[in-house]
Structures are given as C-alpha cells and as structure tokens.
Design an enzyme around this catalytic site. Sequence first.
Site, PDB file in Angstrom:
ATOM      1  N   HIS A  16       0.837  -1.203   0.000  1.00 50.27           N
ATOM      2  CA  HIS A  16       0.000   0.000   0.000  1.00 50.27           C
ATOM      3  C   HIS A  16       0.879   1.263   0.000  1.00 50.27           C
ATOM      4  O   HIS A  16       0.753   2.125  -0.874  1.00 50.27           O
ATOM      5  CB  HIS A  16      -0.916  -0.015   1.225  1.00 50.27           C
ATOM      6  CG  HIS A  16      -1.838   1.154   1.320  1.00 50.27           C
ATOM      7  ND1 HIS A  16      -3.150   1.106   0.921  1.00 50.27           N
ATOM      8  CD2 HIS A  16      -1.639   2.422   1.754  1.00 50.27           C
ATOM      9  CE1 HIS A  16      -3.724   2.284   1.108  1.00 50.27           C
ATOM     10  NE2 HIS A  16      -2.815   3.111   1.619  1.00 50.27           N
ATOM     11  N   GLU A  17       1.785   1.339   0.975  1.00 51.82           N
ATOM     12  CA  GLU A  17       2.639   2.530   1.059  1.00 51.82           C
ATOM     13  C   GLU A  17       3.578   2.593  -0.147  1.00 51.82           C
ATOM     14  O   GLU A  17       3.884   3.679  -0.645  1.00 51.82           O
ATOM     15  CB  GLU A  17       3.427   2.540   2.374  1.00 51.82           C
ATOM     16  CG  GLU A  17       2.563   2.547   3.650  1.00 51.82           C
ATOM     17  CD  GLU A  17       1.518   3.652   3.707  1.00 51.82           C
ATOM     18  OE1 GLU A  17       1.751   4.732   3.141  1.00 51.82           O
ATOM     19  OE2 GLU A  17       0.443   3.429   4.308  1.00 51.82           O
ATOM     20  N   GLU A  64      -4.797   7.429  -3.254  1.00 49.26           N
ATOM     21  CA  GLU A  64      -5.295   6.174  -2.708  1.00 49.26           C
ATOM     22  C   GLU A  64      -5.573   5.161  -3.825  1.00 49.26           C
ATOM     23  O   GLU A  64      -5.475   3.956  -3.606  1.00 49.26           O
ATOM     24  CB  GLU A  64      -6.554   6.460  -1.875  1.00 49.26           C
ATOM     25  CG  GLU A  64      -6.861   5.478  -0.779  1.00 49.26           C
ATOM     26  CD  GLU A  64      -5.807   5.346   0.321  1.00 49.26           C
ATOM     27  OE1 GLU A  64      -4.889   6.196   0.403  1.00 49.26           O
ATOM     28  OE2 GLU A  64      -5.881   4.376   1.078  1.00 49.26           O
ATOM     29  N   HIS A  84       1.802   4.409  -2.823  1.00 50.81           N
ATOM     30  CA  HIS A  84       1.863   5.863  -2.624  1.00 50.81           C
ATOM     31  C   HIS A  84       3.234   6.390  -3.057  1.00 50.81           C
ATOM     32  O   HIS A  84       3.344   7.415  -3.735  1.00 50.81           O
ATOM     33  CB  HIS A  84       1.676   6.210  -1.141  1.00 50.81           C
ATOM     34  CG  HIS A  84       0.246   6.174  -0.658  1.00 50.81           C
ATOM     35  ND1 HIS A  84      -0.748   6.933  -1.231  1.00 50.81           N
ATOM     36  CD2 HIS A  84      -0.337   5.489   0.365  1.00 50.81           C
ATOM     37  CE1 HIS A  84      -1.899   6.707  -0.582  1.00 50.81           C
ATOM     38  NE2 HIS A  84      -1.674   5.838   0.385  1.00 50.81           N
TER      39      HIS A  84
END
Length: 503
Positions: free
Chosen positions: A266-267, A296, A270
């Site tokens: 997830h990170e 997101e 980003h």
Amino acid sequence: MDYEAKLNRLNEIIAEISDLNAAGALLGWDQQVNMPAGGAEGRGYTLGTLGRLAHERFVSAEVGTLLDELEPYAAGLDPDSDTARTIKVLRRNYTKETKVPSEMVVEFAQTTTMAHGVWAKARHENDFASFQPMLEKLVDLRRRYAELFAPYTHVYDPLLDDFEPGLKTADVKQIFEALRPQQVELIKAIAGQPQVDASFLYQHYDEQKQWDFGVEVLTKIGYDWNRSRQDRAAHPFTTNFGNWDVRITTRFDQNYVGSALFSTLHEGGHAMYELGVDSKYNRTALAGGASLAVHESQSRMWENLVGRSLPFWEHFYPRLQEYFPEQLGNVPLESFYKGINRVEPSLIRVEADEATYNLHIMLRLEIEIALMEGKLAVKDLPEYWNARMQEYLGLTPPNDAKGVLQDVHWSGGMIGYFSTYALGNLVSGQFWEKINQDIPDLSEQIRQGKFEGLRGWLVEKVHQHGSKYEPQEMVQRVTGSKIDPAPYMRYLQDKYRKIYGLA
Ligand code: ZN
C-alpha cells in the site's frame, strides 16, 4: 517587471515555501521514526515555526499582487500549459488560505490538539459522552469554516474541496448511492456461501523474514532504492521531499503475515506515485499527487488489485513459502489466495476487506453530511452509527470504542476526508480496466514477475502529471469518464464469484 520576471519571482517564492515544507515533512518523519518520546514538545515548536513561516510567506501581499498581475497573462495561454495551471492552483490555494481569519486557524489548532487527547481517553474508556462536547465544538468550527466560502451549493462542498479539489458533495452522493445497494447485495451473497480458511495467516512469522520478503517484493515491482527507503513506525505512512527522496514506513505483526505485507504494498504504491512525478515539478505548485483519492487509487491498486491477485501470487508464493516453510509449506497456492481475500463483515474500518470496506466509508460520509447540514446532532451519533452498521454489515458494535469512536479523523477536525478512501478504490477499478485494455497480457506479465509495463503505464498516464489536473479531470483524461463505481463493482463481482463460487 515584465510577465516573465513576475512569473520567475512567484516561482521563486513557491520554491522557498516548498523547501520550508520539506524541512517540516522531514521533521515529521523523524518524529514518527526516530524521535525519543521526550522530544515531542520541542518538535511541536519547531514544526509550528516552520509551518507559520511557510504560511506567512504564501499569504503575503506580494503573492497576492503577483497573482493579480499574472492572471490576465495566464488567461492568454493554453489553459493546459504548466504556467496556466500553476496560476490556477495558486489562486485557489491563496483564496482558501487568505479567507480564513488567523483567529480561526489558531482556535482550530488549539481545539484539535485538545480534542485528540480527549478522544483517545474516551475511546480507551469507551465513553462517548466525554468526547461529545469536543466534537460539537469541532462540528461548529467546521461549519463556520464552510460559511467563509459561501455561497456554495452544499455546506459540505468547501470541506470536501480541501481534500478533493473540484469535487462536489452532489457528485460523491450520487456515486455512493449507486454503489451502496450493489455492495450490500454482494456481501449478502458471499455470506450465504461456505467461508474460506485463513487461519494459516495467523501463526508466528519472524519479523526479520517478513521485512526481507517485503524488500524483495518492493525491489521486484520497481521501487527505486536510490531515491527511497523503508523504516519501521507505529502507524504506516509515506512521506516525501519532492521526488528526490520518498520514504515509507511499515509496522509488523509477528502473529499475522498479512499486516506488514499488504501495508508495505500500500505505502509502496503511494511512494511510486511520488517517485513518478515529473522532476520539472519539484519545488513548484504542481508537485505531488493530484488528490488524496487519486493517491489512494495507486496505493490500493498495488495493495489489492495487484497484491491480492492470483497472477501476483503465482509469481511470489513459491518465494514466500521458502521464507516460511513451516507455516506455508503445506498450504496450496489456491488456499493462500482465497485466505488473503477472505470476506468477513467486521466492526473496524482499518481491518475491513475489499468487499466490505466501502460501506464503512459510506456510513461516515452520511454522518458527516448530516452533521454539517444540521440534520443530525452529535449526541445522537452512537445510535445512528449502530443502526447503520446493522443495516449495511449486519453487525452491532458491542461498545462505542468499536463503533463511533474508532477513528482518529474527527478529533483532528478532518471532516471531508473519509470519502477519499472509497473514491480511491473506485478510481483504482477504473484505471485497472483501462490498463488491462491497453496491456492485454498484463496478467501474464505479472505472473512472470514483470512489472515494467504496468509501472510505465501508470507513470505515463497518471504519475508524471503531478497535481496539474484536478481528480475528476485526471480520471476523465485517463479513462474517458468521471469517477464511476461500475468498474470497481465489476472487479469485485468477478473476483468473489470465483473465490466464493457465487452464481
Ligand atoms: Zn493510503
């Protein structure tokens, strides 16, 4: 001064502000990664001063005059040129920041600082009543903030606009109203099927091995270690200083292998967005991602659409089994895949799976809109919350700590933030359909551990543009339509039909 000199002067000021903000971001990163607990007070002063300097520099009369003088010039340029877009973004931010009286900024900062402590205690003690007066004050403050931007179409519009430039309450309502019945129906269908096993994910998994596997995955998907790093922190986050230096943090649970793994992806999503922004936007008004929802969309895509897909694990699962032979040696790929995609309605948003997550967001959005409209009183929140949880997910929280008090956002005055999480999911679905049209053998590439095609597409279509386009514009440019829940629902239905054997 001629226009060019004025533009240079404006850009110079923005570059300095960007440097101040980068220093603040680095200190913020340090605060969560390295700083001893006793450093909090001093760090607060330092960050406060940096923030104030950046703010004062921006709302100065000089910036106002330069914008006034440059607007007629920008009006004669191609509206999609970097210069025209820069002036547009700066005008928007300047109007926002100068409309808010400094007394209100101070009152908001003081109230949220206090509210955070009150909320944390209330959650710990499961006592909504003690948080209620604080939340009433925050709602009132946010309503007064919105009033500064009157006339508006909806009182929630100015709040939403802080997180999703250009997006309107009516848009979000329409999107979610189309989505909600389909989500509810999907969850009901899944609940009628035999549950899949995920118990093997909850065993002892050595932290160092989890770290090593995560690094291996990040490297393979194309994380640029020359411009980025990973550290441990209590709450996973991504921060960056231009596209030169982008950092993620991860948290580890030795008794659940999914926690660090999916939060790293997830990170990482980003981070790859920020790394992919064109270098020419460093230290300018167009640096960074387009909005929270678009950001997101990138993190959720790597976490879920890629990271919880069968092709991804056809490639990586043998390696994961090598790291953890005792835990996973006898678990077939098919079972592992089903396990990481297990659907189970739960009370806590941050633990929710892909199928139920958006419903947690819709509940919060409805509450925020009703609070701002004055149709719902803060004192009635727990009852409202619990009734909706029952309606959407078939669950009633045993207490407010597991219900209305679970999230930190409202104590920080962040009303308008939540919808960006669900919108990010929807946008990821739209991008995903388009990517698969443009790269028909994408699944095969992923199965072979090849991510250049996917990454190249994302950089070209999304990342490189920084924040030049507003979110709706960006999605329209890439997919041909505005934010639309249909592709994401198609993705969910197709995925869970196979996993749960739905008709
Ligand atoms: Zn995120």
